[in-house]
Design a protein around this motif. Structure first.
Motif, short mmCIF file in Angstrom:
data_model
loop_
_atom_site.label_atom_id
_atom_site.label_comp_id
_atom_site.label_asym_id
_atom_site.label_seq_id
_atom_site.Cartn_x
_atom_site.Cartn_y
_atom_site.Cartn_z
N UNK A 156 0.09 -22.30 49.93
CA UNK A 156 -1.00 -21.33 50.14
C UNK A 156 -0.92 -20.66 51.51
N UNK A 157 -0.33 -21.33 52.48
CA UNK A 157 -0.24 -20.78 53.83
C UNK A 157 1.13 -20.19 54.13
N UNK A 158 2.01 -20.14 53.15
CA UNK A 158 3.39 -19.72 53.37
C UNK A 158 3.47 -18.24 53.77
N UNK A 159 4.43 -17.94 54.64
CA UNK A 159 4.64 -16.57 55.12
C UNK A 159 6.07 -16.14 54.82
N UNK A 160 6.30 -14.82 54.81
CA UNK A 160 7.65 -14.32 54.63
C UNK A 160 8.39 -14.30 55.97
N UNK A 161 9.59 -13.72 55.99
CA UNK A 161 10.42 -13.72 57.20
C UNK A 161 9.78 -12.95 58.36
N UNK A 162 8.86 -12.04 58.04
CA UNK A 162 8.21 -11.24 59.07
C UNK A 162 6.89 -11.83 59.52
N UNK A 163 6.56 -13.01 59.00
CA UNK A 163 5.30 -13.63 59.37
C UNK A 163 4.11 -13.11 58.60
N UNK A 164 4.35 -12.39 57.51
CA UNK A 164 3.26 -11.86 56.69
C UNK A 164 2.85 -12.90 55.65
N UNK A 165 1.55 -13.23 55.56
CA UNK A 165 1.12 -14.21 54.57
C UNK A 165 1.47 -13.76 53.15
N UNK A 166 1.96 -14.69 52.35
CA UNK A 166 2.33 -14.37 50.96
C UNK A 166 1.19 -14.59 49.99
N UNK A 167 0.16 -15.32 50.41
CA UNK A 167 -1.02 -15.58 49.57
C UNK A 167 -0.60 -16.10 48.18
N UNK A 168 0.23 -17.11 48.19
CA UNK A 168 0.73 -17.68 46.94
C UNK A 168 -0.36 -18.49 46.24
N UNK A 169 -0.48 -18.29 44.94
CA UNK A 169 -1.32 -19.11 44.07
C UNK A 169 -0.43 -19.57 42.92
N UNK A 170 -0.28 -20.85 42.74
CA UNK A 170 0.65 -21.39 41.75
C UNK A 170 0.29 -20.95 40.33
N UNK A 171 -0.98 -21.05 39.96
CA UNK A 171 -1.54 -20.62 38.67
C UNK A 171 -1.12 -21.48 37.48
#
Length: 400
Positions: A156-171
């Motif tokens: 849920x807190x994961x970010x991409x290479x640029x530090x942008x939050x990915x806002x992942x929800x497994x679902x």
């Protein structure tokens, strides 16, 4: 014993070397040769999983992998989905999340190449335990849920290479996405249905409900109903966040504790569901229960039902379940890390011995042994290759 939710295919038994011949084939892709050996999972409600050995064409290296067939869609969209899953997995590096390596195409069908984890799905263990009338110990259930919550907190807190939050929800958090390894680790698998804000990701089709409907959070259903009335996009509501996964995990925890699927036998429904599921919405896989019935059970599942189902548990654990399964996400745990911490504190404060990989390994081995010794074909899970022959267990004992 839990009410069966699905109809497993015919169990795999040792009836000669040809029992898997329809699932043995080889192909090359990129730098590797893939030798498919056997199915791991064949069921319309879930992704087809095949066990294969991946061998490098020029180097002396090989490893067991899982090939996951990309289902529900075909052609370019299927390849794009597979590519997106691999890209997203490239940001997920956590000891409690199964790895994804690549995707390959064979005979026009894309497969995601995933880490092979020897062990069983939690779903399989629940089925085996039910078959031998064995209840999972409370510390086992709490520990498994805490490990999954830890994986979700990271995702849920994961970010991409640029530090942008990915806002992942497994679902799709559920017993068929939680893997228990032979050495006692707990791994969350299969982010193929995940929502994210990954740059360039494909939008979810307006008529496709992704994830596992059996463990869906109520706010997603309410968003579908509301969007159906205003003719807007129902499947990616603005309020979608990690709290949806927390609800799903709460259902899994309650299922482990009670040995029953929480929404199955509570008598919450009238003869005819009061709310009809919007027409035209499809799911990625077939569902074991009608969407009308399922939606009503989810939307009517509240604190009273949680407390009734968990009456046997100590109050601190019941409080965790109530908060995880709050129908209103604002009343739910704010983060998966908060739920993880409460679960781990519960284990610590109950005063028992520390619970970890050795205890998980011992519990899994005990259940598999009981199911094997019972020689009940009904105990065979829909996951292939889990139950060894009784002779194998006896042979291992002699070696020990």
């Amino acid at each position: 014993m839990p009410t069966p939710k699905k109809s497993p295919p015919r169990a795999a038994t040792r009836q000669g070397e040809d029992r898997y011949r329809d699932y043995r084939f080889s192909f090359e892709s990129g730098e590797y040769r893939y030798d498919v050996e056997a199915p791991l999972l064949l069921h319309p409600d879930f992704d087809t999983l095949l066990v294969a050995t991946r061998r490098h064409l020029t180097k002396k290296e090989s490893r067991k992998v899982i090939l996951k067939k990309v289902g529900a869609i075909t052609g370019r969209e299927a390849r794009a989905r597979a590519t997106e899953e691999v890209r997203l997995a490239g940001f997920l590096h956590h000891p409690r999340i199964a790895r994804v390596f690549d995707f390959v195409v064979h005979d026009g069908i894309p497969f995601v190449v995933m880490e092979h984890l020897k062990g069983s799905f939690l779903f399989t263990l629940l089925d085996l335990a039910a078959a031998v009338a064995h209840r999972l110990p409370i510390p086992f259930a709490v520990h498994v849920a805490a490990e999954v919550a830890d994986a979700l907190a990271y995702a849920h807190e994961c970010e991409d290479d640029m530090g942008t939050p990915l806002h992942i929800v497994h679902r799709a958090v559920g017993p068929m996405r939680i893997r228990l390894t032979l050495d006692g680790r707990v791994k969350l698998t299969n982010f193929g249905a995940a929502y994210s804000e990954l740059a360039g990701r494909m939008p979810t089709p307006r008529d496709l409900l992704r994830g596992d409907p059996a463990y869906i959070a109520p706010e997603l259903l309410r968003a579908i109903f509301a969007a159906n009335q205003r003719k807007s996009d129902p499947l990616a509501p603005k309020e979608l966040d990690g709290r949806a996964d927390i609800f799903s995990l709460g259902l899994v925890l309650l299922e482990m504790l009670t040995a029953k699927y929480p929404l199955d036998t509570l008598g919450l429904l009238p003869d005819r569901p009061a709310t009809r599921f919007p027409p035209g919405i499809r799911t990625e896989h077939s569902t074991w229960i009608g969407l009308d019935v399922l939606a009503n059970r989810v939307l009517r599942f509240g604190t009273e039902e949680v407390l009734r189902a968990s009456a046997f548990a100590f109050e601190p654990l019941r409080a965790i379940l109530v908060q995880a399964l709050a129908s209103d996400p604002e009343q739910r745990y704010r983060t998966a890390a908060d739920m993880r911490d409460d679960l781990r504190n519960y284990l610590h404060e109950t005063g028992g011995p520390s619970y970890g990989r050795q205890e998980v390994m011992a519990e899994v081995e005990a259940i598999v042994r009981m199911a094997t010794e019972s020689k009940l074909l009904a105990a065979q899970p829909m996951e292939y290759g889990v139950l060894p022959d009784l002779e194998d267990l006896q042979r291992n004992e002699k070696r020990g």
